[in-house]
Motif scaffolding. Structure first.
Motif, mmCIF file in Angstrom:
data_model
loop_
_atom_site.group_PDB
_atom_site.id
_atom_site.type_symbol
_atom_site.label_atom_id
_atom_site.label_comp_id
_atom_site.label_asym_id
_atom_site.label_seq_id
_atom_site.Cartn_x
_atom_site.Cartn_y
_atom_site.Cartn_z
ATOM 1 N N ASN A 147 0.882 -1.168 0.000
ATOM 2 C CA ASN A 147 0.000 0.000 0.000
ATOM 3 C C ASN A 147 0.919 1.217 0.000
ATOM 4 O OD1 ASN A 147 -1.962 1.995 0.571
ATOM 5 N ND2 ASN A 147 -3.218 0.476 1.633
ATOM 6 N N ALA A 148 0.873 2.031 -1.054
ATOM 7 C CA ALA A 148 1.883 3.075 -1.226
ATOM 8 C C ALA A 148 1.255 4.424 -1.561
ATOM 9 C CB ALA A 148 2.864 2.677 -2.325
ATOM 10 N N THR A 149 2.078 5.466 -1.398
ATOM 11 C CA THR A 149 1.655 6.818 -1.736
ATOM 12 C C THR A 149 2.890 7.652 -2.066
ATOM 13 O OG1 THR A 149 0.270 8.685 -1.029
ATOM 14 C CG2 THR A 149 1.770 7.779 0.602
ATOM 15 N N LEU A 150 2.671 8.847 -2.581
ATOM 16 C CA LEU A 150 3.748 9.795 -2.872
ATOM 17 C C LEU A 150 4.055 10.597 -1.617
ATOM 18 C CD1 LEU A 150 5.560 11.415 -4.890
ATOM 19 C CD2 LEU A 150 3.549 12.843 -5.328
ATOM 20 N N TRP A 151 5.349 10.710 -1.294
ATOM 21 C CA TRP A 151 5.754 11.508 -0.138
ATOM 22 C C TRP A 151 6.998 12.311 -0.483
ATOM 23 C CZ3 TRP A 151 10.149 10.718 3.279
ATOM 24 C CH2 TRP A 151 10.159 11.614 4.359
ATOM 25 N N LYS A 152 6.803 13.617 -0.694
ATOM 26 C CA LYS A 152 7.917 14.531 -0.970
ATOM 27 C C LYS A 152 8.819 14.024 -2.085
ATOM 28 C CE LYS A 152 7.813 16.276 3.779
ATOM 29 N NZ LYS A 152 6.969 17.433 3.453
ATOM 30 N N GLY A 153 8.200 13.587 -3.184
ATOM 31 C CA GLY A 153 8.936 13.114 -4.341
ATOM 32 C C GLY A 153 9.401 11.682 -4.256
ATOM 33 N N ARG A 154 9.062 10.995 -3.162
ATOM 34 C CA ARG A 154 9.508 9.622 -2.953
ATOM 35 C C ARG A 154 8.318 8.660 -2.951
ATOM 36 N NH1 ARG A 154 11.863 13.132 0.605
ATOM 37 N NH2 ARG A 154 14.140 13.281 0.620
ATOM 38 N N TYR A 155 8.626 7.394 -3.184
ATOM 39 C CA TYR A 155 7.632 6.325 -3.145
ATOM 40 C C TYR A 155 7.641 5.740 -1.740
ATOM 41 C CZ TYR A 155 5.245 1.998 -4.687
ATOM 42 O OH TYR A 155 4.368 0.943 -4.851
ATOM 43 N N LEU A 156 6.572 5.958 -0.995
ATOM 44 C CA LEU A 156 6.449 5.492 0.384
ATOM 45 C C LEU A 156 5.515 4.298 0.408
ATOM 46 C CD1 LEU A 156 6.751 5.814 3.503
ATOM 47 C CD2 LEU A 156 4.845 7.445 3.386
ATOM 48 N N ALA A 157 6.006 3.152 0.853
ATOM 49 C CA ALA A 157 5.235 1.912 0.765
ATOM 50 C C ALA A 157 5.262 1.138 2.077
ATOM 51 C CB ALA A 157 5.794 1.027 -0.355
ATOM 52 N N PHE A 158 4.169 0.415 2.314
ATOM 53 C CA PHE A 158 4.049 -0.460 3.477
ATOM 54 C C PHE A 158 3.513 -1.815 3.017
ATOM 55 C CE2 PHE A 158 3.708 3.857 4.985
ATOM 56 C CZ PHE A 158 4.558 3.877 6.076
#
Length: 331
Positions: A147-158
């Motif tokens: 489950n991921a989202t965009l965070w400050k230009g980065r790919y943030l995933a769990f």
């Protein structure tokens, strides 16, 4: 396009996405649907496109649409919804999780079977290739649960391991922090990025929490790659340049941990406590105070390969390891 089960047997349309020129897109089963321009309630049957594989998710990019399926991805492009064309990509990278799809603007990232996949127009590539093997990707990061989202230009995933949870941050811009692993203590049920400030928000249990919104710094761990020396060598010293302390340093020789030391600071004097493994394999405790600078003496052990690891809540600027103290001071 939900009201006629004979026309849309796979059920309600999903993935409502805005495209340029006032066109909306969605999908149901293997069918890609388009609306009339600026009429989001009108979905002519003649505007639909049938693909070979069930669609997992879609994302608008430029004048086209990246379509991720249970088989190969597609690029669907066109300015008129009545004449959209679908091009099947040659890269055999299916999308394993619809919640892994993240639009970074010029590129769309998603979890494929062999790694994190980047789709930009007709160019599709595995961007974690060289960092993570396909076997490591499957066994460590559980791509079907991401489950991921965009965070400050980065790919943030769990992800969910089945018995625990974890996460990672991937920075497609590269640099020395391109891939960072995260620990997680609970299931992340959803993610969202606020377009106004770039902050990421997570659904944890029945609460919404901001990622990096706490006031307490978490402990991180960083480990260097294995450095191979020209010949078996005894590294005599390790130096840590940090903005604050304590910092825990671990040194590995030929893949085996042989030194652990925690550096603390009181006034202008450093101290160290920890242990090392001698040549006989016995553990020896160490403790030293009134050290003028954060340079630690290592035990006389000869190895071919060396790696250094640090853990702290403080900012560490540099770590150096050398045979002599003069070498360190010359860096």
């Amino acid at each position: 396009p939900d009201d006629d089960s004979s026309t849309y047997p796979d059920g309600p349309m999903k993935g409502l996405t805005a495209m340029p020129n006032g066109v909306m897109a969605g999908f149901t089963g293997k069918r890609l649907c388009f609306s009339e321009k600026f009429l989001p309630y009108a979905w002519p049957v003649s505007y639909r496109i049938s693909l070979e594989d069930p669609i997992v998710g879609i994302a608008s990019i430029g004048n086209g649409l990246i379509v991720m399926t249970q088989g190969r991805p597609y690029l669907v492009a066109g300015t008129d919804p009545a004449s959209m064309s679908a091009m099947r990509m040659e890269t055999p990278q299916s999308c394993l999780s619809k919640t892994s799809i993240v639009d970074l603007g010029t590129v769309v990232l998603y979890a494929g079977p062999d790694g994190l996949v980047a789709a930009a127009g007709s160019d599709v590539q595995i961007i974690t290739e060289g960092l993570i093997t396909p076997d490591q990707w499957q066994s460590t990061y559980y791509p079907s649960t991401i489950n991921a989202t965009l965070w400050k230009g980065r790919y943030l995933a769990f992800y969910n391991t089945g018995s625990g949870f974890g996460g990672f941050i991937f920075d497609p811009r590269g640099g020395n922090k391109v891939f960072t692993t995260l620990t997680a203590s609970a299931l992340i049920r959803g993610t969202f990025t606020d377009p106004d400030d770039g902050n990421a928000y997570l659904i944890i249990a029945n609460q919404i929490k901001q990622f990096q919104g706490g006031s307490t710094d978490q402990t991180y761990t960083w480990k260097s790659k294995e450095v191979v020396t020209p010949k078996p060598t005894s590294m005599g010293f390790v130096k840590v340049d940090a903005e604050a302390f304590p910092v825990t340093v671990k040194v590995y020789g030929d893949g085996v941990l042989f030194y652990t030391g925690t550096i603390a600071l009181s006034g202008t004097q450093h101290s160290v406590s920890g242990s090392y493994v001698n040549a006989a394999g016995s553990s020896v405790s160490i403790s030293s105070t009134n050290i003028s600078e954060p340079i630690l003496r290592l035990p006389p052990r000869v190895f071919k390969e060396f790696a250094v690891e640090v853990s702290s809540t403080k900012v560490v600027n540099e770590i150096a390891i050398a045979e002599s103290i003069d070498e360190l001071r010359g860096i």
